[in-house]
Scaffold this active site. Structure first.
Site, PDB file in Angstrom:
ATOM      1  N   GLY A  14       1.059  -1.357   0.120  1.00 35.92           N
ATOM      2  CA  GLY A  14       0.063  -0.007  -0.123  1.00 35.92           C
ATOM      3  C   GLY A  14       0.841   1.244  -0.068  1.00 35.92           C
ATOM      4  N   GLY A  18      -1.213   7.591   0.582  1.00 33.54           N
ATOM      5  CA  GLY A  18      -1.582   7.636   2.198  1.00 33.54           C
ATOM      6  C   GLY A  18      -0.474   7.382   3.175  1.00 33.54           C
ATOM      7  CB  ILE A  19      -0.973   5.109   6.384  1.00 32.03           C
ATOM      8  CG1 ILE A  19      -2.058   6.337   6.911  1.00 32.03           C
ATOM      9  CG2 ILE A  19      -0.268   4.816   7.420  1.00 32.03           C
ATOM     10  CD1 ILE A  19      -3.044   5.705   7.734  1.00 32.03           C
ATOM     11  CB  SER A 138      -8.736   1.172  12.266  1.00 33.88           C
ATOM     12  OG  SER A 138      -9.729   2.284  12.588  1.00 33.88           O
ATOM     13  CE1 TYR A 151     -11.070  -0.241   7.510  1.00 34.57           C
ATOM     14  CE2 TYR A 151     -11.991   1.125   9.194  1.00 34.57           C
ATOM     15  CZ  TYR A 151     -10.936   0.657   8.270  1.00 34.57           C
ATOM     16  OH  TYR A 151      -9.903   1.455   8.418  1.00 34.57           O
TER      17      TYR A 151
HETATM   18  N1  LIG Z   1      -6.968   7.018   6.730  1.00 30.22           N
HETATM   19  C1  LIG Z   1      -7.692   7.019   7.834  1.00 30.22           C
HETATM   20  O1  LIG Z   1      -8.118   7.809   8.635  1.00 30.22           O
HETATM   21  C2  LIG Z   1      -7.247   5.438   8.324  1.00 30.22           C
HETATM   22  C3  LIG Z   1      -7.649   5.349   9.858  1.00 30.22           C
HETATM   23  C4  LIG Z   1      -7.393   4.180  10.409  1.00 30.22           C
HETATM   24  C5  LIG Z   1      -6.793   3.015   9.596  1.00 30.22           C
HETATM   25  N2  LIG Z   1      -6.370   3.261   8.367  1.00 30.22           N
HETATM   26  C6  LIG Z   1      -5.729   2.317   7.599  1.00 30.22           C
HETATM   27  O2  LIG Z   1      -4.509   2.496   7.237  1.00 30.22           O
HETATM   28  C7  LIG Z   1      -4.305   1.934   5.995  1.00 30.22           C
HETATM   29  C8  LIG Z   1      -4.025   2.690   5.046  1.00 30.22           C
HETATM   30  O3  LIG Z   1      -5.118   3.720   4.719  1.00 30.22           O
HETATM   31  P1  LIG Z   1      -4.924   4.981   3.762  1.00 30.22           P
HETATM   32  O4  LIG Z   1      -5.908   5.763   4.406  1.00 30.22           O
HETATM   33  O5  LIG Z   1      -3.686   5.246   3.649  1.00 30.22           O
HETATM   34  O6  LIG Z   1      -5.513   4.325   2.261  1.00 30.22           O
HETATM   35  P2  LIG Z   1      -5.250   5.259   0.993  1.00 30.22           P
HETATM   36  O7  LIG Z   1      -6.375   4.726   0.101  1.00 30.22           O
HETATM   37  O8  LIG Z   1      -4.696   6.651   0.980  1.00 30.22           O
HETATM   38  O9  LIG Z   1      -3.905   4.287   0.436  1.00 30.22           O
HETATM   39  C9  LIG Z   1      -4.024   2.789   0.336  1.00 30.22           C
HETATM   40  C10 LIG Z   1      -3.132   2.268  -0.676  1.00 30.22           C
HETATM   41  O10 LIG Z   1      -3.285   1.007  -0.578  1.00 30.22           O
HETATM   42  C11 LIG Z   1      -3.489   0.569  -2.249  1.00 30.22           C
HETATM   43  N3  LIG Z   1      -4.271  -0.401  -2.373  1.00 30.22           N
HETATM   44  C12 LIG Z   1      -5.634  -0.545  -2.173  1.00 30.22           C
HETATM   45  N4  LIG Z   1      -6.070  -1.781  -2.502  1.00 30.22           N
HETATM   46  C13 LIG Z   1      -5.201  -2.606  -2.862  1.00 30.22           C
HETATM   47  C14 LIG Z   1      -4.623  -3.899  -3.083  1.00 30.22           C
HETATM   48  N5  LIG Z   1      -6.009  -4.645  -2.910  1.00 30.22           N
HETATM   49  N6  LIG Z   1      -3.698  -4.402  -3.465  1.00 30.22           N
HETATM   50  C15 LIG Z   1      -2.410  -3.573  -3.189  1.00 30.22           C
HETATM   51  N7  LIG Z   1      -2.821  -2.272  -3.052  1.00 30.22           N
HETATM   52  C16 LIG Z   1      -3.947  -1.799  -2.593  1.00 30.22           C
HETATM   53  C17 LIG Z   1      -3.852   1.918  -2.852  1.00 30.22           C
HETATM   54  O11 LIG Z   1      -3.524   1.740  -4.301  1.00 30.22           O
HETATM   55  C18 LIG Z   1      -3.212   2.865  -1.971  1.00 30.22           C
HETATM   56  O12 LIG Z   1      -1.932   3.236  -2.606  1.00 30.22           O
HETATM   57  C19 LIG Z   1      -5.286   0.840   5.730  1.00 30.22           C
HETATM   58  O13 LIG Z   1      -5.392  -0.298   6.268  1.00 30.22           O
HETATM   59  C20 LIG Z   1      -6.728   1.660   6.754  1.00 30.22           C
HETATM   60  O14 LIG Z   1      -7.804   0.805   6.880  1.00 30.22           O
HETATM   61  C21 LIG Z   1      -6.765   4.636   7.889  1.00 30.22           C
END
Ligand SMILES: NC(=O)c1ccc[n+]([C@@H]2O[C@H](COP(=O)([O-])OP(=O)(O)OC[C@H]3O[C@@H](n4cnc5c(N)ncnc54)[C@H](O)[C@@H]3O)[C@@H](O)[C@H]2O)c1
Length: 247
Positions: A14, A18-19, A138, A151
């Site tokens: 990922g 994002g993260i 999360s 989720y």
């Molecule tokens: N953003 C928030 O508020 C938040 C809060 C708590 C937990 N999280 C968790 O943090 C993690 C990252 O979230 P984020 O907000 O950065 O997401 P994001 O959507 O900004 O980035 C996700 C990345 O994962 C990639 N991705 C998605 N599905 C995929 C797949 N099947 N195979 C390979 N790559 C894939 C996407 O292309 C993207 O680059 C997740 O597990 C999310 O549940 C996020």
């Protein structure tokens, strides 16, 4: 001063946004060599192609076990041991309980639980005897937020897996921990608020720290857990939510 991940090999999934992206970028600045994986290969290439610390850029659907084997194969080809694995992929559609479909159920479990478990399982043979697994749960994993029952359950499973990995793998010198972020300013969060400034302001008003988490603030926690700075920490969960759950 020695960087905390100097010349250490790390896998981040990922990593194209994002993260995951913030973690990859922070780890590069801390001297790590990275294998990055994402479904969005164009973005991943844009970010990492030409970076000498990025050993491999893999197009991977983290819900597909054959793709996850590509990550393990990439680690094997380096001939090196892995310092840390961070399966960051996760997300899921929101739906009220009555509208959850079997397809949504399976997709959400696959994106969050299956992907984290099999990413770790496949690279385990290559992990060093002083290494670290960092999972992304999360605050949803211990709250009962509306319209996200699957989720929430999936993230609870991710927290649980961090503990089980830690218990079973401690004797191999492998630590395992989870990060539970609160609202964090990524594309996924933007999609969740859907341009609704009132909703965004409401969420900020619920955060005692006064701002939405930045991906870099989650990356800082990931760095602590992935490096030897946390050598006595395993089976733990760090909540990084600006005080949201204890307000
Ligand atoms: N953003 C928030 O508020 C938040 C809060 C708590 C937990 N999280 C968790 O943090 C993690 C990252 O979230 P984020 O907000 O950065 O997401 P994001 O959507 O900004 O980035 C996700 C990345 O994962 C990639 N991705 C998605 N599905 C995929 C797949 N099947 N195979 C390979 N790559 C894939 C996407 O292309 C993207 O680059 C997740 O597990 C999310 O549940 C996020």
């Amino acid at each position: 001063m020695r960087k905390s991940l100097d010349k250490e090999l790390v896998v981040v999934t990922g990593a194209a946004n994002g993260i995951g992206r913030a973690i990859a970028e922070r780890f590069i600045s801390e001297g790590a060599d990275l294998i990055v994986a994402d479904r969005n290969i164009d973005n991943a290439k844009k970010l990492y192609e030409g970076n000498r610390q990025v050993v491999d850029i893999l197009q991977v659907d983290a819900t597909n076990v054959n793709d996850l084997e590509k990550i393990a194969e990439s680690v094997r080809r380096t001939g090196r041991k892995l310092k840390a694995v961070l399966p960051i992929v996760g997300n899921g559609p929101t739906s009220p309980i009555s509208e959850v479909t079997p397809e949504q159920f399976h997709l959400t479990m696959n994106l969050n639980v299956f992907s984290a478990f099999f990413t770790v399982q496949k690279v385990l043979p290559y992990m060093s005897d002083k290494s670290s697994i960092v999972l992304i749960s999360s605050i949803a994993g211990f709250q009962g937020g509306k319209n996200a029952i699957i989720y929430n359950a999936a993230k609870a499973a991710v927290r649980s897996m961090a503990r089980s990995f830690s218990g079973e793998l401690a004797e191999k010198g492998i630590r395992a921990n989870a990060i539970s972020p609160g609202p964090t300013d990524t594309k996924a969060f933007t999609a969740f608020v859907q341009g609704d400034d009132e909703l965004r302001d409401h969420i900020v008003s619920q955060l005692p720290i006064g701002h939405i988490g930045q991906p870099s603030e989650i990356a800082a926690v990931a760095l602590f857990l992935a490096s030897d700075e946390s050598s006595y920490v395993t089976g733990a969960e760090i909540i990084a939510d600006g005080g949201f759950t204890n307000r």
